[in-house]
Design a protein around this motif. Structure first.
Motif, PDB file in Angstrom:
ATOM      1  N   GLN A  97       0.825  -1.220   0.000  1.00 11.51           N
ATOM      2  CA  GLN A  97       0.000   0.000   0.000  1.00 11.51           C
ATOM      3  C   GLN A  97       0.855   1.264   0.000  1.00 11.51           C
ATOM      4  O   GLN A  97       1.958   1.273   0.559  1.00 11.51           O
ATOM      5  N   SER A  98       0.323   2.331  -0.615  1.00  9.74           N
ATOM      6  CA  SER A  98       0.908   3.681  -0.526  1.00  9.74           C
ATOM      7  C   SER A  98       2.399   3.706  -0.808  1.00  9.74           C
ATOM      8  O   SER A  98       3.147   4.347  -0.088  1.00  9.74           O
ATOM      9  N   MET A  99       2.853   2.997  -1.830  1.00  6.45           N
ATOM     10  CA  MET A  99       4.283   2.996  -2.155  1.00  6.45           C
ATOM     11  C   MET A  99       4.695   4.209  -2.979  1.00  6.45           C
ATOM     12  O   MET A  99       5.834   4.650  -2.908  1.00  6.45           O
ATOM     13  N   SER A 100       3.770   4.750  -3.744  1.00  4.80           N
ATOM     14  CA  SER A 100       4.088   5.865  -4.636  1.00  4.80           C
ATOM     15  C   SER A 100       4.310   7.169  -3.864  1.00  4.80           C
ATOM     16  O   SER A 100       3.851   7.323  -2.740  1.00  4.80           O
ATOM     17  N   LYS A 118       2.631   8.770   3.841  1.00  8.68           N
ATOM     18  CA  LYS A 118       1.263   8.266   3.600  1.00  8.68           C
ATOM     19  C   LYS A 118       0.783   7.455   4.802  1.00  8.68           C
ATOM     20  O   LYS A 118      -0.383   7.506   5.176  1.00  8.68           O
TER      21      LYS A 118
END
Lengths: 468, 468
Positions: free
Chosen positions: B136-139, B332
């Motif tokens: 999740q939320s790697m970007s 994030k």
């Protein structure tokens, strides 16, 4: 659940087993629900974009003129993300989308968003999941006994463990300073190495082509402590200086050493890319200040966690002071998550050279990078548009074999008399970053190799159809 | 689990019920294991301190001379934390420890670490738990359609919802900019409001007594964009200025308004303490730039999340640009956690004025604050050592009744001819922050009212035994 359980006592080890038995009943449901939720969330994120509000993003890495295209492209790559993360490669909808390339879709490879690793982490499943209770980590303080008082001991432990396993940097006799990404640590280093009593700000230099953010991050506050002084090769005079050595280098991927080597100078080593999936680990780095980040190591850019290995205690204190003044420490939640991620990467090292070595993070990532570079070189041969840097294989201490570097960026030079490579590619709806931002010629562009599979596929497909 | 489940579809709602049934089996074991782990972790943190390495912490809020005592005190309060979070109030070991006061234990009330809220969040249990998967939320990106491209939509939604419920600030027609705590947002505002083309740095002022960090955070990089210019009351001349209005004020708790009111000036409103547990909500704030933080609202200082409500689009863009250059966005993970915490606080508002209104976060916190202030005033009456600010009750739009302010800090003036109140109290092993850091006399000290129960108990007990 491991994040909550930590290192259990005798009693809790027994309880842990009981819990695990009962918990496995839920795993199927949980993953099903994760799929449900994110598939929903993904698709909805495609419909919430508002044309009037979209200019800001272009300020990250890009010039205003590329604004519109970038937004389209990112919308596309968000779509790609949601597909890739939750739909198998063989999904007809995806492959159909990959086949047709009407050229109107913008391919944005300007920034190094490391989303190519999402698939690996999805395959890891619950192993890499963190659970944080509402009452955990509420205090400003993490480890009052440490110079870096906001450093989570669990994160520090995993940083030392990973470096030990990979053999890329010495951690013994170095202090760890955690930062909100290595960008904050870079500024912390400038603050720590400059003197508030100095008559003139200290010169900050780096050998061209240098990381395009160094000039702006050094100068945006017009600090009286330090100032950007450009290409280290052309730095003359005997003023004090700070030299930034990025090795492997961003943008070109070559290993670097300091070039000024004069009295009154100090060196900061940015080793963000010194990991086995990008370059052979040829030596155990033991510099005074070394910067690392999870963004490029594991792909968790959104977590904003980096770390510095600092030999000198007073420098570590001043860097800590900077982060205290800048953000009063670093998010505990992100440190706990980063600790878990690094732990999973270290655990995966046990598969190295085993029959299951694709479970080894670095092996998996290094194969992906090698395969992408092969496809890029094929496309470039077909089009004859670029020349790319050539790398020689070297013996890697981690893999125990000779490896060729496969950098995170392709530093490409346009041939055929094209003077402005970025503009030329934009004509094909391919967004890259011009060499002029790196202190080099506009003939060059930097192309990210770390984007999602679908974006990269579209890029090489389109590139191979360009002929001079 | 809610964080993963999000807003489930029809199918997943059914699955959710099944999961919940099965998951409840585990809850007992989980909480038991949490106790095991943290109890262990807590006690171990008492033994890992290394005398030679402890100076750095003192740089956070304190002068070097208080170093040793502070370290001891923090070790103590860490111990207290681990007890308070996992052992019931009635625990004999705890009460014994609270009874005896050998005076050798340092009570550190220098910094506003909001650990008093741990108990509430522990009582919330799994409701406030977040689960984040490895993929999740790697970007780097959260919401490409937003001016603040790294703002998690879920967090933005909960910010607007909470302000709507509390009625303390307008969010309609305001842009939300998320920051790594409000300290980063304060610097983002200075950057956004100053001009890089200006001949002179803009003056930054605040009416004394002002927040003790404003001068150092404004000047630590010797910026050419802005400079600290001291007490707003004594700011003369017609140069451009930025006035910081902290309301309720840190350190004294009084509501504030701008005092310079001249052309060429802009105002930044720091509303970190404008919440019902600290002060009556008397008006709906609708200023150009308003800063908030979860640290003081919910007690999650370790999460490092703040937000700015910004009327002007160009200012919001420049603040976003600062955070991009400073830390390339905001974690994030922390935004997801903060979203969950704010959601639980908003959900708890339904209990307002019900029979279960102690489940309402603000009611619970406001009773705690009132009770602490009563005990402080009793102790002060006994010792005659201090004079404390007096507050009049005002009608609170949130509670729908007349309430007296109960600030997060007690701004105390030493009586009996004591000129240096901080040094006097240090003689009793009570660490506070001298008025001189706030642009006031050394007769004054700022005392945190937000520390853990055990620390506060020890403080009032010791205070009531001091007689002039």
């Amino acid at each position: 659940m491991d994040e909550v359980l930590g290192k259990p006592t005798m009693i809790s080890r027994v309880l842990l087993r009981l819990l695990f038995l009962s918990f496995t009943l839920n795993v199927g449901l949980v993953s099903r629900l994760i799929y449900e939720y994110d598939h929903e969330r993904g698709s909805s994120s495609l419909h919430t974009t508002d044309a009037e509000e979209k200019q800001s993003y272009t300020e990250f890495c890009l010039g205003e003129e590329a604004s519109k295209k970038t937004r389209e492209s990112t919308t596309m790559s968000t779509a790609a993300a949601d597909h890739e993360a939750y739909v198998s490669e063989s999904s007809p909808s995806l492959s159909t989308e990959a086949e047709e390339d009407g050229k109107e879709k913008v391919v944005n490879l300007d920034h190094g968003d490391p989303t190519m690793y999402e698939q690996f982490w999805q395959n890891m499943g619950d192993k890499s999941m963190v659970v944080i209770s509402g009452w955990q980590s509420m205090s400003y303080f993490s480890d009052i006994g440490n110079i870096c008082w906001f450093l989570e001991p669990e994160f520090a432990k995993e940083v030392r463990r990973l470096h030990q396993l990979v053999g890329n940097a010495v951690t013994r006799d170095h202090h760890i300073v955690v930062g909100t990404g290595s960008t904050q640590l870079f500024q912390a280093a400038l603050y720590a190495l400059s003197s508030s009593g100095a008559f003139e700000p200290v010169n900050v230099v780096s050998a061209a082509p240098y990381y395009s953010s160094y000039p702006s991050v050094t100068d945006y506050l017009k600090s009286g402590l330090y100032k950007w002084a450009g290409d280290a090769y052309s730095f003359k005079g005997d003023e004090p200086y700070i030299e930034l050595v990025t090795s492997p280098n961003n943008p070109d991927g070559f290993m670097r050493q300091a070039v000024v080597n004069r009295n009154g100078g100090v060196v900061v080593h940015d080793l963000a890319y010194y990991w086995p999936h990008y370059t052979p680990i040829t030596y155990l780095a033991n510099h005074d200040i070394m910067l690392f980040t999870v963004s490029k190591c594991t792909g968790h850019a959104g977590t904003r966690i980096g770390w510095a290995l600092v030999k000198d205690k007073e420098i570590a204190k001043k860097m800590t002071k900077f982060i205290e003044l800048n953000t009063i420490g670093v998010s505990k939640d992100s440190q706990l998550r980063a600790a878990k991620i690094l732990q999973v990467v270290s655990d995966s090292c046990e598969h190295l050279n085993s029959r299951e070595d694709s479970k080894n993070f670095f092996r998996h990532a290094s194969r992906l990078m090698a395969e992408r570079w092969d496809r890029l070189r094929d496309a470039v041969r077909q089009s004859g548009l670029f020349s790319l840097p050539e790398f020689m294989p070297e013996s890697c201490n981690y893999f125990g074999e000779a490896n060729t570097p496969h950098p995170a960026f392709a530093w490409s030079k346009c041939e055929g008399g094209i003077e402005d490579c970025e503009s030329f590619l934009r004509g094909y709806n391919i967004i890259t970053r011009s060499g002029k931002h790196f202190g080099a010629e506009a003939k060059y562009v930097r192309i990210s190799m770390l984007d999602r599979e679908q974006t990269f596929n579209l890029f090489v497909k389109r590139l191979s159809n360009i002929s001079l």
